[in-house]
Design a protein around this motif. Structure first.
Motif, mmCIF file in Angstrom:
data_model
loop_
_atom_site.group_PDB
_atom_site.id
_atom_site.type_symbol
_atom_site.label_atom_id
_atom_site.label_comp_id
_atom_site.label_asym_id
_atom_site.label_seq_id
_atom_site.Cartn_x
_atom_site.Cartn_y
_atom_site.Cartn_z
ATOM 1 N N TYR A 111 1.000 4.173 -2.836
ATOM 2 C CA TYR A 111 0.791 5.587 -2.516
ATOM 3 C C TYR A 111 2.031 6.409 -2.872
ATOM 4 O O TYR A 111 1.922 7.556 -3.316
ATOM 5 N N ARG B 167 -8.582 7.807 -2.561
ATOM 6 C CA ARG B 167 -9.925 7.885 -3.149
ATOM 7 C C ARG B 167 -10.018 8.994 -4.195
ATOM 8 O O ARG B 167 -10.650 8.821 -5.236
ATOM 9 N N LYS B 168 -9.396 10.121 -3.921
ATOM 10 C CA LYS B 168 -9.420 11.207 -4.898
ATOM 11 C C LYS B 168 -8.663 10.819 -6.167
ATOM 12 O O LYS B 168 -9.014 11.251 -7.273
ATOM 13 N N HIS B 169 -7.647 9.991 -6.006
ATOM 14 C CA HIS B 169 -6.892 9.526 -7.170
ATOM 15 C C HIS B 169 -7.699 8.496 -7.963
ATOM 16 O O HIS B 169 -7.573 8.410 -9.182
ATOM 17 N N LEU B 170 -8.517 7.717 -7.251
ATOM 18 C CA LEU B 170 -9.440 6.795 -7.926
ATOM 19 C C LEU B 170 -10.406 7.573 -8.808
ATOM 20 O O LEU B 170 -10.660 7.199 -9.961
ATOM 21 N N GLU B 171 -10.949 8.642 -8.263
ATOM 22 C CA GLU B 171 -11.919 9.454 -8.999
ATOM 23 C C GLU B 171 -11.292 10.105 -10.228
ATOM 24 O O GLU B 171 -11.950 10.263 -11.259
ATOM 25 N N LEU C 38 -8.667 -0.311 0.470
ATOM 26 C CA LEU C 38 -8.895 1.097 0.795
ATOM 27 C C LEU C 38 -8.930 1.311 2.299
ATOM 28 O O LEU C 38 -8.397 2.301 2.803
ATOM 29 N N SER C 39 -9.531 0.387 3.026
ATOM 30 C CA SER C 39 -9.574 0.493 4.478
ATOM 31 C C SER C 39 -8.172 0.433 5.074
ATOM 32 O O SER C 39 -7.842 1.184 5.999
ATOM 33 N N ASP D 238 -6.539 3.729 4.359
ATOM 34 C CA ASP D 238 -7.127 4.782 5.185
ATOM 35 C C ASP D 238 -6.516 4.796 6.579
ATOM 36 O O ASP D 238 -6.345 5.855 7.189
ATOM 37 N N HIS E 33 0.832 -1.211 0.000
ATOM 38 C CA HIS E 33 0.000 0.000 0.000
ATOM 39 C C HIS E 33 0.862 1.254 0.000
ATOM 40 O O HIS E 33 0.565 2.235 -0.697
ATOM 41 N N SER F 37 -12.554 -2.855 -0.967
ATOM 42 C CA SER F 37 -12.918 -2.255 0.320
ATOM 43 C C SER F 37 -11.838 -2.508 1.373
ATOM 44 O O SER F 37 -11.532 -1.626 2.186
ATOM 45 N N ASP G 196 -4.636 8.609 1.481
ATOM 46 C CA ASP G 196 -5.917 8.847 0.824
ATOM 47 C C ASP G 196 -5.778 8.678 -0.689
ATOM 48 O O ASP G 196 -5.221 9.542 -1.368
#
Length: 254
Positions: free
Chosen positions: A53, A86-90, A75-76, A79, A49, A72, A84
């Motif tokens: 990152y 999630r913004k990179h996923l988007e 990501l957990s 986290d 992870h 899930s 973080d």
């Protein structure tokens, strides 16, 4: 005492683990395929992870191919360390390829898979090794790195030569594009001939080790090999903190 590597110079790709990058003289050579070999509980997933990152922080696209965990859980886990993604996923900078869930679509109760996306549902019954091959050979226009979590699943499920062929393709893609790949493998799970084949075919081999000393468990890293570098014949102690995997500044033989 300085235990940094005597490398051949040139640009290094940072792994995202600061202490390891110091030991590596800044990181690993572009195009390197790294085998991370560790027993359960040694922090292999944390390193993976952190490596992923680190790629995002280095302005790389990242793909995370998981045959062992649903998104899930990944990501957990990230986290927990405040990584973080999630913004990179988007934004499409972090691509999670779920090869785990499709294996169970046909056996889980319907209510448990009712929330599966149409894209993932179409993967049902997809051959995981072909999915890995397709992921590795996907055309990318920006610099990137990849994580395969884990290669042990494929070694349990497919013929060794078929798995090695796909790893050679991953390695070739890395050398052609400069991308760095990290392959996770559980130590002690496979026969020695399988481990040796994996160590041979990869450009770099990092082993996470655990040793009981009294009432404590000590962790150390053995950098078995890294292309273009002379590796030290000693282990490097590490701990897992709320910042992830951290190497001790003073190296000692365990």
């Amino acid at each position: 005492m300085d235990y940094s590597f005597d490398g051949s110079g040139g640009y290094r790709v940072p792994t995202g683990v600061v202490g390891l990058d110091v030991q590596l003289g800044g990181g690993v050579p572009p195009g390197t395929t790294i085998l991370l070999l560790a027993e359960p509980g040694a922090g292999m997933e944390v390193f993976a992870h952190q490596f992923a990152y680190g790629g995002l922080l280095n302005h790389e696209d990242v793909f995370y191919f998981s045959s062992e965990h649903p998104i899930s859980e990944v990501l957990s886990g990230m986290d927990y360390f405040n990584w973080d993604v999630r913004k990179h996923l988007e934004k499409g900078k972090f691509d999670f390829i779920d090869a785990y869930s499709p294996r169970f679509y046909n056996v889980l109760p319907k209510q448990l898979v009712s929330g599966v996306s149409a894209k993932d549902f179409l993967k049902r019954g997809t051959d995981s090794l072909n999915l890995l091959k397709g992921t590795a050979t996907e055309a990318r226009t920006t610099k990137y790195r990849g994580v395969v979590d884990s290669i042990s699943y494929f070694l349990r499920s497919y013929e060794l030569n078929n798995v090695l062929n796909v790893i050679e393709i991953i390695s070739s893609m890395g050398k052609a594009t400069g991308a760095v790949h990290l392959l996770l493998m559980t130590s002690g799970m496979h026969e020695s001939i399988v481990e040796n084949n994996m160590k041979h075919i990869c450009d770099g081999v990092i082993e996470f080790r655990m040793k009981e000393r009294g009432s404590e468990v000590e962790h150390s890293i053995l950098l078995r090999k890294m292309k273009g570098m002379i590796v030290p014949n000693r282990t490097i102690s590490y701990v897992i903190t709320n910042k992830g995997v951290e190497l001790e500044t003073t190296t000692r033989v365990l």
